[in-house]
Design an enzyme around this catalytic site. Structure first.
Site, PDB file in Angstrom:
ATOM      1  N   SER A 540       0.846  -1.192   0.000  1.00 32.22           N
ATOM      2  CA  SER A 540       0.000   0.000   0.000  1.00 32.22           C
ATOM      3  C   SER A 540       0.884   1.245   0.000  1.00 32.22           C
ATOM      4  CB  SER A 540      -0.960  -0.044   1.189  1.00 32.22           C
ATOM      5  OG  SER A 540      -2.002   0.872   1.028  1.00 32.22           O
ATOM      6  N   ASP A 625      -9.797  -3.575  -5.451  1.00 32.58           N
ATOM      7  CA  ASP A 625      -9.216  -2.742  -4.400  1.00 32.58           C
ATOM      8  C   ASP A 625      -9.809  -1.338  -4.440  1.00 32.58           C
ATOM      9  OD1 ASP A 625      -7.537  -1.361  -2.613  1.00 32.58           O
ATOM     10  OD2 ASP A 625      -5.837  -2.633  -3.126  1.00 32.58           O
ATOM     11  N   HIS A 660      -8.309  -4.763  -1.321  1.00 30.71           N
ATOM     12  CA  HIS A 660      -7.074  -4.328  -0.687  1.00 30.71           C
ATOM     13  C   HIS A 660      -6.526  -5.346   0.302  1.00 30.71           C
ATOM     14  CE1 HIS A 660      -4.289  -1.011  -0.130  1.00 30.71           C
ATOM     15  NE2 HIS A 660      -4.382  -1.116   1.181  1.00 30.71           N
TER      16      HIS A 660
END
Length: 688
Positions: A540, A625, A660
């Site tokens: 991330s 995501d 995610h």
């Protein structure tokens, strides 16, 4: 030549130049077209990348399966959480052998009572490619549960209500929420946060009345696009609270939970860079705030009828070297979770003023956190403790007797794990500006510092999020094969206090990347590893870190793992239709401002790829995501393929069903880890 023996060819994404212009600066994005998730060519390209990864890694498939079984074999399948008591019931979450999802249950009054199944997620997940049960909120009279589900992995939850007496699920369906619901004390009224359909920003609070034909009433709309909102009930059960939060600023509204039809009152109107949080006790609110220059926060209190800032009174004054992270309030005690020199500690203070002390901890590096303590009337503090070498323990501390009881220690199955076989330490690297950067390390005893050890270096470094040195049974599969694991506590996190965060964001963001690189250099100089055996890992915003680092110093690393990486910083931050963008301006800056634009552009991984050699690279993402859109890593990989001047591996693995957080099953995510570990171990020539 037999076609099956030929090396697979990587997919090459076509170039369709798109001109992006702002501040009289032009960027050409050849892969902008990959943003169109409904385009068949996009889907075909992503599927081709998956096939290529599978082909390149085919020789490791048996090893991946072995790694998966090994990691799964350490996990206790028929596991149960430590029960906690709330409003007359003991609540328990348990897993059964061979099942991927949890079962939520409760027992009335005593743990010997008959079990009542609230939700069996294994049944609920049947026929679903992805399933996640969000929040569960029990009504004050214990007869109903508001619960939420996400079947897509975009964190858009549907709230429903279950009658716990009859098992009936009411027809009420509340779509597109954050997943959490809060009951008023009338057992009829629910408050919840709804998301903007486009940006997924939580922006409105609604009131839902059970069995009512009327539409849900909007009670608050957060107009500022840099803020997200949430709703909860104080532990004292007296107030419903609406919180509005941005990176730097917060604001709260509160309402008596007995009068849900009245209006919310502002606690303290927002002031730019005033960050505060509130808890209720008796006739007072307790406030953690950074007001009056208290960068690391201080603790204050105020009468519940006089909540404006001018009425706040100091309880614990500001200390420059101590960060106040949170508090836990009980009827007889208040517990303060503080962080000093990177380590958490728990301060116990009695309301009568007689006691004020710290629970003693002696380890050099560890993870400590306040656990689940929903019972206001309890004299037991539940907290969690673990370290890089010690499995997680859940501990109940009796605030009256000062005695501790370990309620549960994580079992590591398989028979081979013994904590005394591993060593952890904390060392300090000197960054280029002279600042000392802490690094937490773990490895098997007996390893020699001869520069030949493979080492996986991890960091995050954004949002003030602290990566504590915690235990992982999964990580043993690397440690037992000779890897050293290192966490670099770089600036941008809050490991060494709020200033540690402030010096790794906005126009100081490059400190995060420099710290990581300087930690790498230190680890090499101290012969923990060498360039030939050093690997970097980030996900991330940590993927942004990795992308910037390998643009700057690719020669330091033999291989890199980048999970759901945020790598197209400028384009994303200029697009306010993308989830999270507007709320991120205080973290990265607003590129509509020319100074921030040029600074971002100078480090954005996608914008700074060059025609040079890069390390071996495995990139992962999820098609759904909502936090880092799939097209960021897709564009990054495509551009790297076109420009890099080496024969190193560049693999891109896309989970077409997840978001995610990856796959939803308890063990399914281990398959992703097995692929990552096989990639690293294969680069080291280790295949069993």
């Amino acid at each position: 030549m037999n076609m099956k023996t030929m090396d697979p060819k990587p997919p090459i994404a076509k170039k369709i130049p798109k001109e992006l212009k702002i501040h009289n600066d032009v960027r050409i994005d050849n892969y902008y077209w990959l943003r169109n998730r409904d385009n068949e060519e996009v889907i075909a390209y992503l599927n081709a990348e998956n096939e290529y990864t599978k082909s390149v890694m085919k020789h490791t498939e048996r090893f991946q399966t072995a790694l998966f079984e090994e990691m799964r074999g350490r996990i206790k399948e028929d596991d149960t959480t430590v029960p906690y008591k709330l409003n007359g019931y003991w609540y328990i979450t348990r897993y059964e052998v061979g099942k991927d999802y949890p079962i939520f249950s409760r027992k009335k009054d005593t743990l010997d009572a008959q079990e009542e199944i609230l939700f069996d997620c294994n049944d609920m997940a049947k026929d679903q490619v992805y399933f996640n049960l969000g929040g569960i909120s029990i009504s004050p009279d214990n007869t109903m549960a508001a619960f939420s589900t996400d079947l897509v992995s975009r964190r858009q939850y549907t709230i429903q209500i279950k009658n716990l007496k009859t098992g009936e699920i009411y027809p009420d369906k509340i779509e597109n929420t954050t997943g959490n619901a809060t009951w008023a004390n009338d057992n009829r009224t629910l408050f919840y946060a709804r998301k903007d359909e486009l940006t997924l920003r939580s922006h409105k609070i609604f009131k839902h009345v059970l069995h009512s034909n009327e539409e849900d009433l909007e009670v608050y709309h957060e107009q500022d696009e840099t803020f997200n909102i949430f709703v909860y009930k104080t532990k004292s059960r007296k107030y419903i609270v609406i919180g509005s939060s941005s990176t730097l600023t917060s604001e709260y509204r509160f309402l008596d939970a007995n009068t849900p039809n009245k209006s919310f009152k502002v606690f303290q109107e927002r002031i730019r860079e005033l960050d505060y949080s509130i808890s209720h006790y008796g006739d007072h609110f307790f406030i953690i705030a950074n007001c009056d220059g208290a960068t690391n926060f201080k603790l204050l209190k105020t009468n519940e009828r006089l909540t404006q800032k001018e009425n706040w009174q100091e309880v614990i004054p500001y200390r420059d070297n101590v960060l106040i992270e949170d508090i836990e309030i009980f009827k007889n005690y208040i517990v303060i979770n503080e962080r000093e020199n990177g380590l958490n500690r728990l301060r116990i203070m009695s309301w009568n003023g007689i006691e004020d002390y710290y629970i003693p901890f002696k380890s050099e590096t560890y993870t400590l956190y306040i656990g689940n303590n929903p019972d206001f009337d309890s004299d037991l503090l539940r907290y969690g403790f673990n370290s890089l070498t010690s499995p997680s323990a859940i501990i109940d501390y009796n605030l009256n007797t000062k005695q501790s009881e370990v309620k549960k220690e994580q079992e590591v199955l398989g028979g081979s794990f013994k904590k005394e076989n591993y060593t952890s330490e904390r060392i300090w690297a000197t960054a280029r500006d002279g600042v000392k950067i802490p690094i937490s390390l773990v490895y098997r005893k007996g390893i020699k510092r001869d520069g030949k050890n493979p080492l996986l270096q991890y960091a995050y470094g954004s949002y003030g999020s602290t990566i504590d040195p915690s235990f992982s049974s999964i990580r043993l599969s690397l440690l037992d094969r000779g890897f050293i694991y290192a966490i670099s506590h770089v600036r941008g996190g809050e490991y060494l206090g709020r200033n540690w965060y402030e010096n790794g964001k906005l126009l100081h963001k490059k400190n995060t990347f420099f710290d990581f690189i300087d930690c790498s250099t230190h680890l090499i100089e101290q012969k923990y590893t060498s360039k030939e055996h050093l690997y970097a890992y980030g996900g991330s915003a940590g993927g942004l870190l990795i992308g910037a680092v390998i643009n700057s110093n690719p020669e330091l690393y033999h291989g890199v793992l980048a999970a759901v990486p945020f790598v197209d910083v400028v384009t994303t931050m200029l697009d306010d239709t993308i989830p999270l963008t507007t709320g991120e301006y205080d973290e990265w800056g607003n590129p509509n401002d020319e100074a921030y634009y040029h600074y971002m552009k100078s480090y954005s991984p996608y914008d700074n790829i060059e025609a040079k050699s890069y390390p071996n690279l495995l990139v992962t993402t999820g098609f759904h995501d909502s936090q880092v859109q799939y097209w960021e890593p897709a564009k990054w990989v495509a551009k790297l393929r076109a420009l890099k001047r080496d024969n190193n591996k560049l693999l891109f693995n896309i989970d077409m069903d997840s978001g995610h957080g990856g796959a939803s099953g308890r063990f399914e995510s281990l398959k992703e880890v097995a692929l990552e570990y096989a990639f690293l171990l294969d680069l080291e020539g280790i295949n069993n």
